[in-house]
Scaffold this motif. Structure first.
Motif, mmCIF file in Angstrom:
data_model
loop_
_atom_site.group_PDB
_atom_site.id
_atom_site.type_symbol
_atom_site.label_atom_id
_atom_site.label_comp_id
_atom_site.label_asym_id
_atom_site.label_seq_id
_atom_site.Cartn_x
_atom_site.Cartn_y
_atom_site.Cartn_z
ATOM 1 N N PRO A 165 3.357 10.661 -8.319
ATOM 2 C CA PRO A 165 4.030 11.215 -9.499
ATOM 3 C C PRO A 165 3.355 10.808 -10.811
ATOM 4 O O PRO A 165 3.349 11.568 -11.778
ATOM 5 C CB PRO A 165 5.450 10.666 -9.428
ATOM 6 C CG PRO A 165 5.486 9.687 -8.362
ATOM 7 C CD PRO A 165 4.246 9.788 -7.561
ATOM 8 N N PHE A 166 2.763 9.630 -10.844
ATOM 9 C CA PHE A 166 2.069 9.196 -12.056
ATOM 10 C C PHE A 166 0.850 10.079 -12.329
ATOM 11 O O PHE A 166 0.607 10.482 -13.463
ATOM 12 C CB PHE A 166 1.659 7.734 -11.934
ATOM 13 C CG PHE A 166 1.010 7.184 -13.163
ATOM 14 C CD1 PHE A 166 1.755 6.989 -14.319
ATOM 15 C CD2 PHE A 166 -0.328 6.874 -13.176
ATOM 16 C CE1 PHE A 166 1.162 6.494 -15.459
ATOM 17 C CE2 PHE A 166 -0.928 6.378 -14.305
ATOM 18 C CZ PHE A 166 -0.188 6.187 -15.458
ATOM 19 N N THR A 167 0.095 10.411 -11.275
ATOM 20 C CA THR A 167 -1.059 11.291 -11.432
ATOM 21 C C THR A 167 -0.619 12.681 -11.866
ATOM 22 O O THR A 167 -1.247 13.303 -12.723
ATOM 23 C CB THR A 167 -1.848 11.367 -10.112
ATOM 24 O OG1 THR A 167 -2.227 10.040 -9.734
ATOM 25 C CG2 THR A 167 -3.067 12.234 -10.234
ATOM 26 N N TRP A 168 0.476 13.172 -11.289
ATOM 27 C CA TRP A 168 0.999 14.467 -11.714
ATOM 28 C C TRP A 168 1.356 14.431 -13.193
ATOM 29 O O TRP A 168 1.085 15.378 -13.932
ATOM 30 C CB TRP A 168 2.235 14.854 -10.898
ATOM 31 C CG TRP A 168 2.891 16.068 -11.456
ATOM 32 C CD1 TRP A 168 2.569 17.364 -11.215
ATOM 33 C CD2 TRP A 168 3.957 16.089 -12.411
ATOM 34 N NE1 TRP A 168 3.376 18.193 -11.954
ATOM 35 C CE2 TRP A 168 4.239 17.433 -12.688
ATOM 36 C CE3 TRP A 168 4.714 15.108 -13.050
ATOM 37 C CZ2 TRP A 168 5.230 17.811 -13.587
ATOM 38 C CZ3 TRP A 168 5.690 15.490 -13.934
ATOM 39 C CH2 TRP A 168 5.940 16.834 -14.200
ATOM 40 N N GLY A 169 1.985 13.349 -13.641
ATOM 41 C CA GLY A 169 2.358 13.232 -15.043
ATOM 42 C C GLY A 169 1.158 13.256 -15.962
ATOM 43 O O GLY A 169 1.196 13.861 -17.042
ATOM 44 N N ILE A 170 0.073 12.618 -15.566
ATOM 45 C CA ILE A 170 -1.136 12.624 -16.388
ATOM 46 C C ILE A 170 -1.757 14.013 -16.407
ATOM 47 O O ILE A 170 -2.135 14.529 -17.465
ATOM 48 C CB ILE A 170 -2.140 11.575 -15.881
ATOM 49 C CG1 ILE A 170 -1.605 10.184 -16.173
ATOM 50 C CG2 ILE A 170 -3.503 11.767 -16.507
ATOM 51 C CD1 ILE A 170 -2.424 9.069 -15.588
ATOM 52 N N LEU A 171 -1.873 14.652 -15.230
ATOM 53 C CA LEU A 171 -2.511 15.968 -15.165
ATOM 54 C C LEU A 171 -1.690 17.055 -15.853
ATOM 55 O O LEU A 171 -2.249 17.989 -16.417
ATOM 56 C CB LEU A 171 -2.771 16.346 -13.711
ATOM 57 C CG LEU A 171 -3.807 15.477 -12.986
ATOM 58 C CD1 LEU A 171 -3.904 15.892 -11.527
ATOM 59 C CD2 LEU A 171 -5.152 15.571 -13.668
ATOM 60 N N ILE B 15 0.822 -1.210 0.000
ATOM 61 C CA ILE B 15 0.000 0.000 0.000
ATOM 62 C C ILE B 15 0.861 1.267 0.000
ATOM 63 O O ILE B 15 0.572 2.219 -0.725
ATOM 64 C CB ILE B 15 -0.966 -0.027 1.202
ATOM 65 C CG1 ILE B 15 -1.961 -1.160 1.003
ATOM 66 C CG2 ILE B 15 -1.672 1.307 1.374
ATOM 67 C CD1 ILE B 15 -2.865 -1.423 2.169
ATOM 68 N N ASP B 16 1.940 1.287 0.777
ATOM 69 C CA ASP B 16 2.777 2.488 0.795
ATOM 70 C C ASP B 16 3.553 2.661 -0.508
ATOM 71 O O ASP B 16 3.770 3.785 -0.954
ATOM 72 C CB ASP B 16 3.704 2.480 2.007
ATOM 73 C CG ASP B 16 4.541 1.227 2.100
ATOM 74 O OD1 ASP B 16 4.225 0.251 1.406
ATOM 75 O OD2 ASP B 16 5.507 1.215 2.888
ATOM 76 N N GLU B 17 3.973 1.577 -1.144
ATOM 77 C CA GLU B 17 4.630 1.687 -2.441
ATOM 78 C C GLU B 17 3.656 2.201 -3.492
ATOM 79 O O GLU B 17 4.012 3.017 -4.331
ATOM 80 C CB GLU B 17 5.187 0.331 -2.873
ATOM 81 C CG GLU B 17 6.365 -0.123 -2.067
ATOM 82 C CD GLU B 17 6.772 -1.543 -2.399
ATOM 83 O OE1 GLU B 17 6.031 -2.240 -3.130
ATOM 84 O OE2 GLU B 17 7.826 -1.963 -1.928
ATOM 85 N N PHE B 18 2.417 1.718 -3.433
ATOM 86 C CA PHE B 18 1.408 2.168 -4.390
ATOM 87 C C PHE B 18 1.129 3.660 -4.220
ATOM 88 O O PHE B 18 0.985 4.378 -5.207
ATOM 89 C CB PHE B 18 0.119 1.360 -4.223
ATOM 90 C CG PHE B 18 -0.920 1.674 -5.246
ATOM 91 C CD1 PHE B 18 -0.792 1.207 -6.538
ATOM 92 C CD2 PHE B 18 -2.020 2.450 -4.921
ATOM 93 C CE1 PHE B 18 -1.745 1.505 -7.498
ATOM 94 C CE2 PHE B 18 -2.979 2.744 -5.859
ATOM 95 C CZ PHE B 18 -2.843 2.267 -7.160
ATOM 96 N N ALA B 19 1.074 4.128 -2.978
ATOM 97 C CA ALA B 19 0.862 5.561 -2.734
ATOM 98 C C ALA B 19 2.040 6.373 -3.263
ATOM 99 O O ALA B 19 1.848 7.478 -3.793
ATOM 100 C CB ALA B 19 0.662 5.814 -1.243
ATOM 101 N N GLY C 62 8.457 7.913 -15.309
ATOM 102 C CA GLY C 62 9.848 7.867 -14.844
ATOM 103 C C GLY C 62 9.980 8.246 -13.378
ATOM 104 O O GLY C 62 10.703 7.599 -12.621
ATOM 105 N N LEU C 63 9.265 9.287 -12.964
ATOM 106 C CA LEU C 63 9.295 9.688 -11.559
ATOM 107 C C LEU C 63 8.658 8.632 -10.663
ATOM 108 O O LEU C 63 9.118 8.398 -9.539
ATOM 109 C CB LEU C 63 8.587 11.030 -11.377
ATOM 110 C CG LEU C 63 9.311 12.252 -11.931
ATOM 111 C CD1 LEU C 63 8.426 13.484 -11.811
ATOM 112 C CD2 LEU C 63 10.627 12.462 -11.236
ATOM 113 N N ALA C 64 7.588 7.990 -11.157
ATOM 114 C CA ALA C 64 6.938 6.939 -10.375
ATOM 115 C C ALA C 64 7.861 5.751 -10.185
ATOM 116 O O ALA C 64 7.959 5.196 -9.088
ATOM 117 C CB ALA C 64 5.642 6.505 -11.053
#
Length: 95
Positions: A31-37, A22-26, A46-48
């Motif tokens: 960063p993945f959500t930031w990349g999409i937005l 769960i903590d790895e997923f968070a 890459g950041l994720a």
């Protein structure tokens, strides 16, 4: 014959979301959500991956809740959301 009772083989395994705890997923999803937005999907991926690798290295050989404990110790009290615990800067408590 199939066994009617399923006995788990590993009782101490952490809960998983996909392949990650769960903590790895968070750590991956932020960063993945930031990349999409921000419309920089490859940079977000890459950041994720970098965040996942760094978190994995930081947790190596420690307990599963080490990240939560470090967050309580180093982050401001408003970020952790813990209201029933004393602030981490109080070293000596009267009681």
């Amino acid at each position: 014959m199939t066994d009617r009772h399923a006995i788990p083989r590993h009782l101490d395994d952490p809960e998983l979301i996909g392949f990650w705890t769960i903590d790895e997923f968070a750590g991956i999803i932020a960063p993945f959500t930031w990349g999409i937005l921000a419309q920089h999907i490859l940079i977000g991926i890459g950041l994720a991956v970098g965040a996942w690798f760094a978190l994995r290295k930081a947790k190596a050989g420690r307990s599963a809740s080490w990240v939560r404990h470090a967050a309580y110790w180093y982050l401001p009290p408003g970020l952790t959301g813990l209201k029933a615990t004393p602030p981490s800067h109080c070293r000596v408590l009267a009681g």
